[in-house]
Design an enzyme around this catalytic site. Structure first.
Site, PDB file in Angstrom:
ATOM      1  N   GLY A 137      38.696  30.733  41.039  1.00  0.00           N
ATOM      2  CA  GLY A 137      37.859  30.620  39.683  1.00  0.00           C
ATOM      3  C   GLY A 137      38.074  29.669  38.789  1.00  0.00           C
ATOM      4  O   GLY A 137      38.899  28.695  39.296  1.00  0.00           O
ATOM      5  N   LYS A 197      39.478  34.875  49.289  1.00  0.00           N
ATOM      6  CA  LYS A 197      38.825  35.986  50.206  1.00  0.00           C
ATOM      7  C   LYS A 197      37.589  35.597  50.777  1.00  0.00           C
ATOM      8  O   LYS A 197      37.255  35.993  52.040  1.00  0.00           O
ATOM      9  CB  LYS A 197      39.027  37.327  49.347  1.00  0.00           C
ATOM     10  CG  LYS A 197      38.644  38.523  50.317  1.00  0.00           C
ATOM     11  CD  LYS A 197      38.993  39.530  49.678  1.00  0.00           C
ATOM     12  CE  LYS A 197      38.282  40.215  48.483  1.00  0.00           C
ATOM     13  NZ  LYS A 197      38.820  41.293  47.778  1.00  0.00           N
ATOM     14  N   ARG A 205      31.370  44.914  22.302  1.00  0.00           N
ATOM     15  CA  ARG A 205      30.722  45.455  23.352  1.00  0.00           C
ATOM     16  C   ARG A 205      31.045  46.763  23.684  1.00  0.00           C
ATOM     17  O   ARG A 205      30.043  47.519  24.132  1.00  0.00           O
ATOM     18  CB  ARG A 205      31.211  44.439  24.624  1.00  0.00           C
ATOM     19  CG  ARG A 205      30.545  43.223  24.875  1.00  0.00           C
ATOM     20  CD  ARG A 205      31.004  42.418  25.962  1.00  0.00           C
ATOM     21  NE  ARG A 205      30.529  41.227  26.086  1.00  0.00           N
ATOM     22  CZ  ARG A 205      30.887  40.081  26.687  1.00  0.00           C
ATOM     23  NH1 ARG A 205      31.974  40.246  27.783  1.00  0.00           N
ATOM     24  NH2 ARG A 205      30.157  38.940  26.806  1.00  0.00           N
TER      25      ARG A 205
END
Length: 529
Positions: free
Chosen positions: A12, A33, A274
């Site tokens: 990432g 992965k 959130r």
């Protein structure tokens, strides 16, 4: 067996940012992965938060971050994050990263929940992660950065002194492979796959946290899980993320009676933190009501949000009707592997950056668009630290590496779907002691142990075993914290308890096969069989 200078597990934004910092001095191996694009960073619709506006300040962004995190975060680390993040985003702009612009050529700065200013930079409307990942990949040297794709890291290897010096993986045919380096970095993301409804990529299942825990690393804040309020909901399941930026552009949340559900709940309405919005939608759905994002007020929706438009078309939602059905889903974990300000863990040679780490930044609830910022900042910081301290190729190389014996064979007696359903039912958006204890008893009844040397026949069994470990850590922490704070909402303890819990952390560690729970800054310790 392969050797290199530095191994990064994960692909990432944090991993790629780190790799590009290191490549001038070291050889770097990135193990992932699935494919490089198989992660949350690549899928990220929302942007990167940074105080770039004329009226905005580092202090204002820091205060918003601490407020959203319900003051559980480290104020000094938050300020340092914003300072470094602003500089890094400005550097990316100067490099030519494709951030969206206004007609006058200035950066387009969006608004998202719990922010006091417009400070979110985006790429391609709602494709920020994809564009930033591509930009970072273009800066990497093929000669110095090697990608190993399709291999699941399932065991961290330490030498006789306890120094982390490598990793064991299984490829898609379940063949075992060994990789060796003086420094190993976990950048594997979060735990979205622990729940049946998630915004995360299916490959994001808490592997890094389980790996680190089994090796003896400390984890913290595992009870704080953010459920994104607005995932597309069709035919009884979630089908993808509807970015918070849609609400930032003026979308309202309505129930099937046409009532605006955030009225009277929070002064920020749809742009409340959130956890507040997710809880409100969850309660509406518990009453048997459907919830929709009313996008009819947003001009040029399809131009501003091309990937969301494509997602809706793919699943048969008519954009022209202006109503997108939504439901909450697991999005981000604020906890993870406990690290210092550069990403070091308590295990020498092992580091963690990005969502897999608990860096003290997000507190009890992450502020929108601070996650990509964290990845960029900590990727750069750890790179600077390793560049400054160097890699001593002679240190901690175990002559027995590659001849390590496996542990006792284990068998996983349940399927991942059963565990996920139990998690959302007992340790989901709203929790209470009775349900969590029921789930904890079920977890502990399974014939599984914390086994550092793993001997499973397949990747699928390892995957479920790791989910079991992370589920246990989340559940144990959620039971112990007897208050509601941020992403941890308890029906039986609905208020924040600042006297007992403000800034107090739960630290979890594998203690010779038993779970050790420490209360930060307290003299209390519990060890569970």
């Amino acid at each position: 067996m392969k050797k290199t200078d530095i191994i990064i597990i994960g692909s990432g934004i944090a991993a790629l940012q780190l790799a590009r910092q290191l490549q001038d001095q070291f050889y770097v191996m990135i193990i992932t992965k699935e494919e490089i694009e198989s992660g949350n960073s690549y899928l990220a619709q929302g942007g990167i938060a940074a105080p770039l506006g004329f009226k905005d300040t580092v202090q204002a962004h820091s205060e918003d971050t601490l407020e959203a995190g319900r003051y559980h975060g480290d104020a000094n680390r938050v300020t340092e994050l914003i300072l470094d993040g602003k500089r890094i985003v400005e550097s990316l702009v100067n490099e030519g990263a494709p951030f969206d612009r206004e007609r006058d050529g200035g950066l387009s700065l969006g608004m998202e929940g719990a922010h006091s200013e417009h400070r979110i930079v985006h790429c391609g409307g709602d494709q920020t992660g994809k564009y930033v990942i591509k930009h970072l990949l273009e800066t990497l040297s093929e000669k110095k950065v090697e990608f190993i794709t399709g291999e699941m890291a399932y065991e961290l290897v330490k030498d006789d002194s306890g120094y982390c010096c490598g990793v064991k993986t299984k490829d898609k045919s379940d063949a075992i492979r060994y990789y060796y380096a003086p420094h190993v970095v976990l950048a594997t993301g979060g735990i979205g796959g622990l729940y049946p409804a998630t915004s995360n990529h299916p490959a994001v299942t808490g592997d890094g946290m389980a790996l680190a825990f089994l090796a003896g690393a400390k984890l913290s804040d595992m009870e704080f899980i953010q459920f994104h309020p607005t995932l597309l909901w069709m035919n009884g399941k979630t089908c993808g993320l509807i970015s918070e930026a849609v609400r930032g552009e003026g979308a309202h949340l309505l129930n099937d009676r046409g009532e605006r559900i955030m009225d009277g709940v929070d002064p920020f309405l749809e742009l409340a933190p959130r956890h507040i919005v997710a809880e409100c939608i969850f309660k509406e759905r518990q009453k048997g009501r459907n919830v929709y994002l009313d996008i009819s007020r947003i001009e040029d929706f399809q131009t501003k949000f091309p990937s969301i438009t494509s997602l809706c078309i793919k699943h048969g939602v008519p954009i022209e009707d202006g109503m997108i059905p939504v439901a909450p889903g697991c999005h981000f974990i604020m906890g993870g592997i406990l690290t210092d300000s550069v990403g070091r863990t308590n295990i020498p040679g092992l580091y963690a950056i990005g969502e897999v780490a608990c860096s003290g930044i997000h507190g009890a609830n992450r502020l929108a668009s601070n996650s990509l910022l964290e990845g960029l900042v900590y990727g750069e910081r750890l790179g600077a630290f390793l560049n400054q301290n160097g890699v001593n190729q002679a240190l901690h190389f175990s002559p027995a590496f590659g001849q390590i014996k496996g542990g006792e064979p284990l068998h996983v007696p349940f399927q991942s779907e059963e565990l996920k359903e139990r998690m959302i039912h007992h340790v989901g958006i709203i929790r209470e002691e009775e349900g969590m204890i029921t789930h904890l008893k079920w977890l502990r009844q399974q014939p599984l142990t914390f086994q550092e040397h793993i001997d499973f026949n397949s990747r699928e069994e390892i995957h479920i075993y790791f989910l079991w470990i992370v589920s246990l850590l989340v559940t144990e922490s959620a039971i112990v914290r007897t208050e509601s704070r941020g992403g941890h909402i308890r029906a039986d303890f609905p208020q924040e308890d600042n006297d007992k819990w403000l800034k107090r952390k739960l630290v979890l560690q594998n203690n010779e096969g038993r779970l050790k729970v420490e209360y930060d800054e307290q003299n209390e310790t519990k060890i569970y069989a």
